[in-house]
Design an enzyme around this catalytic site. Sequence first.
Site, PDB file in Angstrom:
ATOM      1  CD  GLU A 193      84.075  -6.634 -12.196  1.00 44.33           C
ATOM      2  OE1 GLU A 193      83.818  -7.858 -12.121  1.00 44.33           O
ATOM      3  OE2 GLU A 193      85.118  -6.137 -11.786  1.00 44.33           O
TER       4      GLU A 193
ATOM      5  CD  GLU B 264      85.364 -13.368  -5.459  1.00 40.73           C
ATOM      6  OE1 GLU B 264      84.486 -12.709  -4.888  1.00 40.73           O
ATOM      7  OE2 GLU B 264      85.906 -13.004  -6.523  1.00 40.73           O
TER       8      GLU B 264
ATOM      9  CB  CYS C  80      86.895 -10.122  -9.493  1.00 36.83           C
ATOM     10  SG  CYS C  80      87.194  -8.820 -10.629  1.00 36.83           S
TER      11      CYS C  80
ATOM     12  CE  LYS D  57      83.997   3.512   0.434  1.00 38.35           C
ATOM     13  NZ  LYS D  57      85.311   3.078   0.958  1.00 38.35           N
TER      14      LYS D  57
HETATM   15  C1  UN1 Z   1      89.671  -7.329 -11.149  1.00 45.52           C
HETATM   16  O1  UN1 Z   1      90.231  -8.271 -10.662  1.00 45.52           O
HETATM   17  O2  UN1 Z   1      88.738  -6.747 -10.556  1.00 45.52           O
HETATM   18  O3  UN1 Z   1      91.723  -8.993 -16.387  1.00 45.52           O
HETATM   19  C2  UN1 Z   1      90.077  -6.710 -12.416  1.00 45.52           C
HETATM   20  C3  UN1 Z   1      92.398  -8.773 -15.395  1.00 45.52           C
HETATM   21  C4  UN1 Z   1      92.743  -7.335 -15.051  1.00 45.52           C
HETATM   22  C5  UN1 Z   1      91.635  -6.702 -14.299  1.00 45.52           C
HETATM   23  C6  UN1 Z   1      91.130  -7.475 -13.144  1.00 45.52           C
HETATM   24  N1  UN1 Z   1      93.040  -6.604 -16.241  1.00 45.52           N
HETATM   25  O4  UN1 Z   1      92.799  -9.661 -14.684  1.00 45.52           O
END
Ligand code: UN1
Length: 498
Positions: free
Chosen positions: A252, A387, A286, A177
């Site tokens: 994650e 965050e 993230c 999804k």
């Molecule tokens: C994310 O923000 O969920 O390391 C992944 C990084 C990228 C991936 C980020 N290659 O910033």
Amino acid sequence: MSDAKIYKNFINGKWVESKSGETFENRNPADTSELLGLFQKSNEDDVNEAIAAAAEAYKSWRLVPAPKRGEMLYRVANRLLADKERISQEMTKEMGKIIKETRGDTQEAIDMTYYMAGEGRRLLGMTTPSEMMSKFNMTIRQPLGVCSFITPWNFPIAIPSWKMMPALICGNTIVIKPATDTPLSVVNLMKACEEEGIPPGVVNMVTGSGSKVGTPMIMHGDVKVVSFTGSTEVGRIVSEACAPNFKHSCLEMGGKNVQIVMDDAKLELAVDGALWGAFGTTGQRCTATSRLVVHKDVYNKFIDMIAERAENIKVGNGLDESVEMGPCVNEDQLNTVLKYIEIGKTDGAKMVCGGERLTGGDYDKGFFVKPTIFTDVTQDMRIWKEEIFGPVLGIAKCNSFEDAVEMANDTIYGLSASIYTQDINKAYTAMRDVYTGIFYVNAPTIGAETHLPFGGTKETGNGHREAATAALDVYSEWKSVYVDYSGVLQRAQIDNAE
Ligand code: UN1
């Protein structure tokens, strides 16, 4: 009704409409007058059909030799490479990040697909001696079955590939999804699989909301693994939903990543890193740098340097190659960013640049906000703790290296961290003592490579890692196999002392 393009679900190798008969819009966050297409507003019936197709396909896919599965993935990677520019342009239109970054996103999916294709000829287990004579011991990876993926909008094709490719090479089948903001990128991924001969039912896509599509994808009894990338709040719900039946979940989640700048750091380099870490992808990673901890001796100088540079970041439509930062992905996200800017001010942080929505001309068509920096941030403030997922950077002062490490660890999250220093002892000590899943020395907190494990500690994750061979542990289970060729009964741990 408009003449907008209608995109369908991908179930059992066919493009099909939702049983709901309804669709939702996908618009460009840099220019909301641009409608990219209508996507299926799916429901539980669609999910059930997709999972049934995946369960049926699993019966034969798990028996396809892994190197053959790998050959198919190589072809999918080649296809993505051939279509890279188109896929990236469409991604910028639906998600907003600048074209250089969407090319990087697509490249990450290509890299992951090649990497996992190669695993088709490895998927290594071990052989090890038996404690008994004429007995052979080994381990093999076995797939689990149907995997459900719920993916975010910030890496619209890379993150789906991080989940899909290791799952497929291990012999699982999948239902995905995509985020409702970025379904087109996953349509592109499905098309590559379809065109390169991944058998019907092995990969399925159902678009729609978390409640109508995501929830049944998690709850369905035939689903063995749920992989989710998104907020810690939703991840907790996913985890609890999986727990009663011991369904595996790979989560994650959030981050509040820190960049430490020591007094001996190369300041220009540290400014470059902080700007890229904080404002790349409009801060919507993230792994984004949202906290900067700067040594007191260089604090004022560093702030002057970074504020001036941030002020001059060119914000606009990401398809313009000269633009350095795109819009927020949608109105909600923009409002969250504006809300946190207010919170920062109320809590007493000092705003040194940005702090408002960009308006006038083309800016009025989208969700643009200025790169924003707060200084004098303290550890009790909400912008230190929570965050934000937007272009807001908080800078705090530290008095010593020990102070910096303590401050770095002062968070419920544990995804990524970095230190800028020329002192190798400090670099290695921080590498040991900052408790995160990813750590950088003299580089920003973003930019993980696909052949190293990706994920975080504490409330960022639940112990799993994506990417690299670590991902194989999510999508396979170990089977220990003992073959006794002695022709007699040998009893382990009991009678081998003679
Ligand atoms: C994310 O923000 O969920 O390391 C992944 C990084 C990228 C991936 C980020 N290659 O910033």
